[in-house]
Design a protein around this motif. Structure first.
Motif, PDB file in Angstrom:
ATOM      1  N   LEU A  96       0.108  25.360  -3.649  1.00 59.17           N
ATOM      2  CA  LEU A  96      -0.808  24.489  -2.899  1.00 59.17           C
ATOM      3  C   LEU A  96      -2.132  24.310  -3.612  1.00 59.17           C
ATOM      4  CD1 LEU A  96      -0.106  25.650   0.731  1.00 59.17           C
ATOM      5  CD2 LEU A  96       0.778  23.672  -0.480  1.00 59.17           C
ATOM      6  N   ARG A  97      -2.671  25.399  -4.140  1.00 56.43           N
ATOM      7  CA  ARG A  97      -3.937  25.279  -4.875  1.00 56.43           C
ATOM      8  C   ARG A  97      -3.778  24.354  -6.077  1.00 56.43           C
ATOM      9  NH1 ARG A  97      -4.244  30.278  -2.753  1.00 56.43           N
ATOM     10  NH2 ARG A  97      -3.133  31.339  -4.428  1.00 56.43           N
ATOM     11  N   ALA A  98      -2.674  24.490  -6.806  1.00 58.44           N
ATOM     12  CA  ALA A  98      -2.425  23.615  -7.961  1.00 58.44           C
ATOM     13  C   ALA A  98      -2.277  22.164  -7.504  1.00 58.44           C
ATOM     14  CB  ALA A  98      -1.172  24.075  -8.712  1.00 58.44           C
ATOM     15  N   GLY A  99      -1.562  21.943  -6.405  1.00 58.48           N
ATOM     16  CA  GLY A  99      -1.376  20.589  -5.881  1.00 58.48           C
ATOM     17  C   GLY A  99      -2.666  19.967  -5.399  1.00 58.48           C
ATOM     18  N   GLU A 100      -3.467  20.764  -4.700  1.00 62.12           N
ATOM     19  CA  GLU A 100      -4.754  20.261  -4.209  1.00 62.12           C
ATOM     20  C   GLU A 100      -5.675  19.907  -5.373  1.00 62.12           C
ATOM     21  OE1 GLU A 100      -5.766  23.539  -1.710  1.00 62.12           O
ATOM     22  OE2 GLU A 100      -4.689  22.700   0.024  1.00 62.12           O
ATOM     23  N   ASP A 101      -5.641  20.743  -6.426  1.00 62.11           N
ATOM     24  CA  ASP A 101      -6.458  20.457  -7.608  1.00 62.11           C
ATOM     25  C   ASP A 101      -6.012  19.152  -8.264  1.00 62.11           C
ATOM     26  OD1 ASP A 101      -8.495  21.179  -9.579  1.00 62.11           O
ATOM     27  OD2 ASP A 101      -6.786  21.466 -10.930  1.00 62.11           O
ATOM     28  N   LEU A 102      -4.711  18.955  -8.375  1.00 63.53           N
ATOM     29  CA  LEU A 102      -4.207  17.703  -8.953  1.00 63.53           C
ATOM     30  C   LEU A 102      -4.616  16.510  -8.099  1.00 63.53           C
ATOM     31  CD1 LEU A 102      -2.656  16.007 -10.951  1.00 63.53           C
ATOM     32  CD2 LEU A 102      -0.532  16.683  -9.791  1.00 63.53           C
ATOM     33  N   LEU A 103      -4.545  16.645  -6.798  1.00 62.17           N
ATOM     34  CA  LEU A 103      -4.957  15.553  -5.912  1.00 62.17           C
ATOM     35  C   LEU A 103      -6.426  15.195  -6.149  1.00 62.17           C
ATOM     36  CD1 LEU A 103      -3.715  13.821  -3.586  1.00 62.17           C
ATOM     37  CD2 LEU A 103      -4.798  15.432  -2.015  1.00 62.17           C
ATOM     38  N   ARG A 104      -7.274  16.209  -6.289  1.00 66.37           N
ATOM     39  CA  ARG A 104      -8.701  15.954  -6.576  1.00 66.37           C
ATOM     40  C   ARG A 104      -8.873  15.282  -7.936  1.00 66.37           C
ATOM     41  NH1 ARG A 104      -9.204  20.774  -3.695  1.00 66.37           N
ATOM     42  NH2 ARG A 104      -8.965  22.062  -5.549  1.00 66.37           N
ATOM     43  N   CYS A 105      -8.089  15.711  -8.920  1.00 70.28           N
ATOM     44  CA  CYS A 105      -8.168  15.101 -10.253  1.00 70.28           C
ATOM     45  C   CYS A 105      -7.751  13.633 -10.216  1.00 70.28           C
ATOM     46  CB  CYS A 105      -7.291  15.869 -11.244  1.00 70.28           C
ATOM     47  SG  CYS A 105      -7.931  17.492 -11.695  1.00 70.28           S
ATOM     48  N   GLN A 106      -6.710  13.338  -9.434  1.00 66.42           N
ATOM     49  CA  GLN A 106      -6.273  11.934  -9.313  1.00 66.42           C
ATOM     50  C   GLN A 106      -7.370  11.104  -8.661  1.00 66.42           C
ATOM     51  OE1 GLN A 106      -2.605  12.329 -11.216  1.00 66.42           O
ATOM     52  NE2 GLN A 106      -3.697  10.519 -10.647  1.00 66.42           N
ATOM     53  N   ARG A 107      -8.031  11.673  -7.675  1.00 65.51           N
ATOM     54  CA  ARG A 107      -9.126  10.962  -7.000  1.00 65.51           C
ATOM     55  C   ARG A 107     -10.254  10.697  -8.000  1.00 65.51           C
ATOM     56  NH1 ARG A 107      -9.350   7.488  -3.509  1.00 65.51           N
ATOM     57  NH2 ARG A 107     -10.081   8.148  -1.522  1.00 65.51           N
ATOM     58  N   ALA A 108     -10.566  11.696  -8.817  1.00 66.59           N
ATOM     59  CA  ALA A 108     -11.620  11.539  -9.817  1.00 66.59           C
ATOM     60  C   ALA A 108     -11.244  10.461 -10.838  1.00 66.59           C
ATOM     61  CB  ALA A 108     -11.880  12.868 -10.524  1.00 66.59           C
ATOM     62  N   ALA A 109      -9.990  10.416 -11.238  1.00 72.32           N
ATOM     63  CA  ALA A 109      -9.549   9.374 -12.177  1.00 72.32           C
ATOM     64  C   ALA A 109      -9.659   7.999 -11.540  1.00 72.32           C
ATOM     65  CB  ALA A 109      -8.105   9.646 -12.620  1.00 72.32           C
ATOM     66  N   HIS A 110      -9.323   7.918 -10.281  1.00 70.27           N
ATOM     67  CA  HIS A 110      -9.403   6.663  -9.535  1.00 70.27           C
ATOM     68  C   HIS A 110     -10.848   6.164  -9.478  1.00 70.27           C
ATOM     69  CE1 HIS A 110      -8.078   3.991  -6.167  1.00 70.27           C
ATOM     70  NE2 HIS A 110      -9.356   4.084  -5.861  1.00 70.27           N
ATOM     71  N   GLU A 111     -11.762   7.082  -9.263  1.00 67.69           N
ATOM     72  CA  GLU A 111     -13.175   6.712  -9.087  1.00 67.69           C
ATOM     73  C   GLU A 111     -13.945   6.583 -10.390  1.00 67.69           C
ATOM     74  OE1 GLU A 111     -14.477   9.764  -6.384  1.00 67.69           O
ATOM     75  OE2 GLU A 111     -13.589   8.737  -4.657  1.00 67.69           O
ATOM     76  N   ALA A 112     -13.366   7.074 -11.499  1.00 67.90           N
ATOM     77  CA  ALA A 112     -14.069   7.028 -12.787  1.00 67.90           C
ATOM     78  C   ALA A 112     -14.201   5.592 -13.280  1.00 67.90           C
ATOM     79  CB  ALA A 112     -13.320   7.857 -13.819  1.00 67.90           C
ATOM     80  N   ARG A 113     -15.297   5.344 -13.972  1.00 67.02           N
ATOM     81  CA  ARG A 113     -15.509   4.023 -14.558  1.00 67.02           C
ATOM     82  C   ARG A 113     -14.528   3.818 -15.705  1.00 67.02           C
ATOM     83  NH1 ARG A 113     -19.605   1.608 -12.619  1.00 67.02           N
ATOM     84  NH2 ARG A 113     -20.156   0.227 -14.325  1.00 67.02           N
ATOM     85  N   PRO A 114     -14.075   2.578 -15.895  1.00 63.76           N
ATOM     86  CA  PRO A 114     -13.168   2.307 -17.016  1.00 63.76           C
ATOM     87  C   PRO A 114     -13.799   2.726 -18.337  1.00 63.76           C
ATOM     88  CG  PRO A 114     -13.319   0.411 -15.550  1.00 63.76           C
ATOM     89  CD  PRO A 114     -14.368   1.391 -15.099  1.00 63.76           C
ATOM     90  N   GLY A 115     -12.951   3.126 -19.257  1.00 69.38           N
ATOM     91  CA  GLY A 115     -13.451   3.558 -20.561  1.00 69.38           C
ATOM     92  C   GLY A 115     -13.257   5.050 -20.737  1.00 69.38           C
ATOM     93  N   SER A 116     -14.199   5.664 -21.460  1.00 74.43           N
ATOM     94  CA  SER A 116     -14.041   7.073 -21.825  1.00 74.43           C
ATOM     95  C   SER A 116     -14.073   8.000 -20.603  1.00 74.43           C
ATOM     96  CB  SER A 116     -15.112   7.485 -22.834  1.00 74.43           C
ATOM     97  OG  SER A 116     -16.402   7.351 -22.261  1.00 74.43           O
ATOM     98  N   ALA A 117     -14.861   7.658 -19.589  1.00 71.70           N
ATOM     99  CA  ALA A 117     -14.923   8.511 -18.392  1.00 71.70           C
ATOM    100  C   ALA A 117     -13.561   8.537 -17.687  1.00 71.70           C
ATOM    101  CB  ALA A 117     -15.999   8.021 -17.430  1.00 71.70           C
ATOM    102  N   ARG A 118     -12.928   7.388 -17.591  1.00 74.18           N
ATOM    103  CA  ARG A 118     -11.614   7.323 -16.938  1.00 74.18           C
ATOM    104  C   ARG A 118     -10.570   8.037 -17.795  1.00 74.18           C
ATOM    105  NH1 ARG A 118      -9.920   1.823 -14.537  1.00 74.18           N
ATOM    106  NH2 ARG A 118     -11.376   2.536 -12.957  1.00 74.18           N
ATOM    107  N   GLN A 119     -10.621   7.841 -19.106  1.00 73.44           N
ATOM    108  CA  GLN A 119      -9.650   8.500 -19.981  1.00 73.44           C
ATOM    109  C   GLN A 119      -9.769  10.018 -19.892  1.00 73.44           C
ATOM    110  OE1 GLN A 119      -7.085   6.913 -21.286  1.00 73.44           O
ATOM    111  NE2 GLN A 119      -8.006   5.164 -20.251  1.00 73.44           N
TER     112      GLN A 119
END
Length: 143
Positions: A96-119
């Protein structure tokens, strides 16, 4: 005497048969339950990871000059959340901790600006996804 011995033998055979039936039912039931739980856990892991990869693909392949396909990205994110709920019912705290961390990472990727921040956010999500895969393998006794 013969009638008594054969009656006694019939009773012993009936009790033995009943005991065998009970033990077989209990063992078989537990085996079926374990098989169902393992299959359900596998299905939840696969669906969770597929949604994560799909989300990353949507976010990754959005050109900087075009807006992100919000509906598709949100649908993948919602699927991840749904599968994480299933994992909460079936998996250990480490998973669950690993899954929750991945969910947060996906959210961060979604919200990141295009370019190097998103990559960079997508690379972090990929690393987190590998942690989920390792946790899933441990949970299922594959490593």
């Amino acid at each position: 005497m013969m009638g008594d011995a054969s009656t006694w033998a019939a009773w012993v055979a009936a009790v033995t048969s009943l005991a065998t039936l009970i033990v077989t039912t209990l063992v078989g039931g537990r085996r079926e339950h374990r098989r169902w739980a393992r299959e359900s856990l596998t299905d939840a892991f696969v669906a969770f990871l597929e949604a994560s990869w799909a989300h990353s693909d949507i976010v990754r392949y959005t050109p900087a000059e075009q807006p992100l396909d919000i509906e598709a990205a949100q649908a993948c994110y919602a699927e991840m959340r749904s599968q994480l709920t299933r994992l909460r019912l079936l998996a250990s705290g480490d998973v669950l901790r690993a899954g929750e961390d991945l969910l947060r990472c996906q959210r961060a990727a979604h919200e990141a600006r295009p370019g190097s921040a998103r990559q960079e956010a997508l690379l972090t999500a990929a690393r987190s996804r590998r942690v989920v895969v390792a946790a899933a393998k441990r949970e299922m006794g594959l490593i």
